[in-house]
Motif scaffolding. Sequence first.
Motif, PDB file in Angstrom:
ATOM      1  N   ASP A  10     -11.806  12.864  15.303  1.00 10.44           N
ATOM      2  CA  ASP A  10     -12.661  13.338  14.213  1.00 10.44           C
ATOM      3  C   ASP A  10     -12.875  14.838  14.393  1.00 10.44           C
ATOM      4  O   ASP A  10     -13.601  15.276  15.276  1.00 10.44           O
ATOM      5  N   CYS A  74      -9.043  12.680  11.283  1.00 13.67           N
ATOM      6  CA  CYS A  74      -9.790  12.916  10.049  1.00 13.67           C
ATOM      7  C   CYS A  74     -10.393  14.316  10.070  1.00 13.67           C
ATOM      8  O   CYS A  74     -10.759  14.844  11.122  1.00 13.67           O
ATOM      9  N   GLU A 111      -6.729  11.612   7.304  1.00 12.72           N
ATOM     10  CA  GLU A 111      -7.700  11.140   6.326  1.00 12.72           C
ATOM     11  C   GLU A 111      -8.879  12.108   6.274  1.00 12.72           C
ATOM     12  O   GLU A 111      -9.071  12.928   7.184  1.00 12.72           O
ATOM     13  N   SER A 112      -9.672  12.037   5.212  1.00 12.03           N
ATOM     14  CA  SER A 112     -10.907  12.818   5.158  1.00 12.03           C
ATOM     15  C   SER A 112     -11.953  12.126   6.032  1.00 12.03           C
ATOM     16  O   SER A 112     -11.950  10.902   6.171  1.00 12.03           O
ATOM     17  N   ASP A 113     -12.848  12.912   6.620  1.00 11.47           N
ATOM     18  CA  ASP A 113     -13.820  12.331   7.544  1.00 11.47           C
ATOM     19  C   ASP A 113     -14.782  11.370   6.862  1.00 11.47           C
ATOM     20  O   ASP A 113     -15.171  10.345   7.425  1.00 11.47           O
ATOM     21  N   ARG A 115     -14.266   9.411   4.214  1.00  7.06           N
ATOM     22  CA  ARG A 115     -13.640   8.119   3.922  1.00  7.06           C
ATOM     23  C   ARG A 115     -13.445   7.309   5.196  1.00  7.06           C
ATOM     24  O   ARG A 115     -13.585   6.083   5.194  1.00  7.06           O
ATOM     25  N   ALA A 116     -13.105   8.000   6.292  1.00 15.72           N
ATOM     26  CA  ALA A 116     -12.960   7.292   7.561  1.00 15.72           C
ATOM     27  C   ALA A 116     -14.288   6.668   7.983  1.00 15.72           C
ATOM     28  O   ALA A 116     -14.350   5.499   8.397  1.00 15.72           O
ATOM     29  N   SER A 292     -16.649   8.247  12.033  1.00 17.88           N
ATOM     30  CA  SER A 292     -15.378   8.767  11.521  1.00 17.88           C
ATOM     31  C   SER A 292     -14.233   8.492  12.482  1.00 17.88           C
ATOM     32  O   SER A 292     -13.128   8.119  12.062  1.00 17.88           O
ATOM     33  N   VAL A 296     -11.057   6.181  11.386  1.00 16.33           N
ATOM     34  CA  VAL A 296      -9.701   6.707  11.263  1.00 16.33           C
ATOM     35  C   VAL A 296      -8.774   6.060  12.295  1.00 16.33           C
ATOM     36  O   VAL A 296      -7.569   5.909  12.052  1.00 16.33           O
TER      37      VAL A 296
END
Length: 306
Positions: A10, A74, A111-113, A115-116, A292, A296
């Motif tokens: 993260d 992420c 991935e974006s943090d 969404r994770a 996060s 992820v």
Amino acid sequence: MGSQYAIGVDVGGTKTKACLVGMESGEVLIERTRSTPCEQGGTAVLDLVVAMATEIQREAGEIIRGEVCPVGVCLPELVSNEGEVGSGWNFEWRGLDYRKPLAAFGKPYIESDVRAAAFAEGWIGAGRNADIFVYVTLSTGMSHTLVVNGKPYGGARGFAIHFAGAELVAWAGENKDIEVRQHIEVFASGKGMGERYGKLIGDPTATARDLFEAAKSDADARLLVDNSLLSIASYLGQLINILDPSMMVIGGGIGGNPEVNTRLGELVRPFIFADTARDLPIVPAALGDNASAIGVAALASHAAVS
């Protein structure tokens, strides 16, 4: 879910956390945290990610017994549905070949943090029993993700994470002819509150943490906090009006604080339009600042076998 273990990294605007996560329960078995060298540029951040993933993989030797651990990364940036970085607010990875060094751990997963974290909260956290919930992070920045049946909604491009990242225009004055623009993330994010408090006391190094501590005894600091939380609540109310979730889960350094969460829950409700939606649960995230990394890691494990 694929492999028994996975590594989640993260990358934050201030610190980077890497975790070895057991996929059966989501338990964090090893965790390491380092400062993120944003000021040194994207390449330095990428080097840190690779170094931390390598460190976790090496330390996990006795646990994983030779298993290849998928690695997910992420970022506090826009990330497309194809895993391409779409912004550079904190550091610049656009145009950087980040996939090649990350391929040493298998197929890279980016991935974006938010969404994770939302995935993790839906998997084993505060949203695990909710069919439809919205996860909000209130920290250095502010963002959200709608989660439907355990799956974070990315939107057409993967950019459906912002509710506070642009100006809104209103009109004030007796004749409603004075333009007023408000950018809530600049005003009331952790970064924004820290900057405003720094101006108040003449200390450019002041942080939101300093502000909340001062608000316990200082009336000016308390007013700044109260105004910021009311502004945030008005936006959260509109987010509920737009998305109609069954629950709101709030995480991040600010939103995950139980006392702040309780105050926001009280402040949000008058901004919710539908009478029958006004009593929806508004709860703090359950996984803290590991959310996060856990999320992820799990998403990377899924992707490794898909």
